[in-house]
Design an enzyme around this catalytic site. Structure first.
Site: not given
Ligand SMILES: Nc1ncnc2c1ncn2[C@@H]1O[C@H](COP(=O)(O)OP(=O)(O)OP(=O)(O)O)[C@@H](O)[C@H]1O
Ligand SMILES: Nc1ncnc2c1ncn2[C@@H]1O[C@H](COP(=O)(O)O)[C@@H](O)[C@H]1O
Length: 188
Positions: A88, A127, A133
């Site tokens: 990130r 979500r 969350r």
């Molecule tokens: N193509 C899609 N269309 C609609 N909803 C989706 C799609 N892909 C994911 N979602 C929904 O959008 C939400 C976010 O998806 P996901 O948790 O996979 O995102 P992420 O990029 O991993 O997010 P983060 O970085 O915040 O963890 C979830 O509720 C998931 O079910």
């Molecule tokens: N790669 C990362 N660097 C810094 N902080 C991170 C990183 N990955 C996750 N975090 C922390 O966790 C939350 C949730 O992460 P998701 O990838 O969205 O599930 C993120 O906001 C950071 O606080």
């Protein structure tokens, strides 16, 4: 195969990573999931990062790099790593390149999910209802988006310069996006 699923918060990285695990047997390395597990287990690490995560800020590079390093052997055994939410920052990307190089490997492809901001907000709200969350509040989401724009988006030119970046339209259904990712991964 070492791939990065890249994109803003809520773009669908975790959703697509899980599909790739099911379809290809690779290992998902999600630093967010690892940190949430530590938080839920109430470990010393979890207690240290809880407030930072809840407000949507980034935890330190050192913490997440160490988490990833510990899991690289699992991914090697599985024949593939899907980095989700890592790297990130440019410092994390440089550390990942060095870690992989030390193991005779490299990042093969960076798949960037392109999703517009209104859709990100809709997905985050959905979500929040489904998973509850702590960082899916409107306030924390704003902080996460700002951190993405200020720090993580710098990785787009970083990986473009390495010729590894593939943009994928993330606006379709989950299956449509998965098909586009498969095309991006299986292209030469
Ligand atoms: N193509 C899609 N269309 C609609 N909803 C989706 C799609 N892909 C994911 N979602 C929904 O959008 C939400 C976010 O998806 P996901 O948790 O996979 O995102 P992420 O990029 O991993 O997010 P983060 O970085 O915040 O963890 C979830 O509720 C998931 O079910
Ligand atoms: N790669 C990362 N660097 C810094 N902080 C991170 C990183 N990955 C996750 N975090 C922390 O966790 C939350 C949730 O992460 P998701 O990838 O969205 O599930 C993120 O906001 C950071 O606080």
């Amino acid at each position: 195969m070492n791939i990065i699923l890249f994109g803003p918060p809520g773009a669908g990285k975790g959703t697509q990573a899980k599909k790739l695990v099911a379809e290809r047997g690779w290992v998902q390395l999600s630093t967010g999931d690892m940190l949430r597990a530590a938080k839920e287990a109430g470990t010393e690490l979890g207690r240290r990062v809880a407030a930072i995560m809840d407000r949507g800020d980034l935890v330190s590079d050192e913490i997440v790099i160490e988490l990833i390093e510990e899991r690289l052997p699992d991914a090697e055994r599985a024949g593939g790593a899907i980095f989700d939410g890592f790297p990130r920052t440019v410092a994390q990307a440089e550390a990942l390149d060095a870690l992989l190089k030390g193991r005779g490997a490299e990042i093969d492809r960076v798949v960037r999910l392109v999703v517009d901001q209104d859709e990100l907000v809709r997905r985050m709200a959905k979500r929040a209802e489904e998973e509850g969350r702590a960082d899916d509040t409107v306030e924390a989401f704003k902080v996460r988006l700002k951190n993405y724009n200020d720090q993580t988006a710098a990785l787009i030119p970083y990986y473009k310069a390495q010729g590894k970046l593939a943009d994928v339209d993330g606006m379709g259904t989950v299956d449509e996006v998965a098909a586009s990712i498969a095309s991006a991964l299986d292209a030469d």
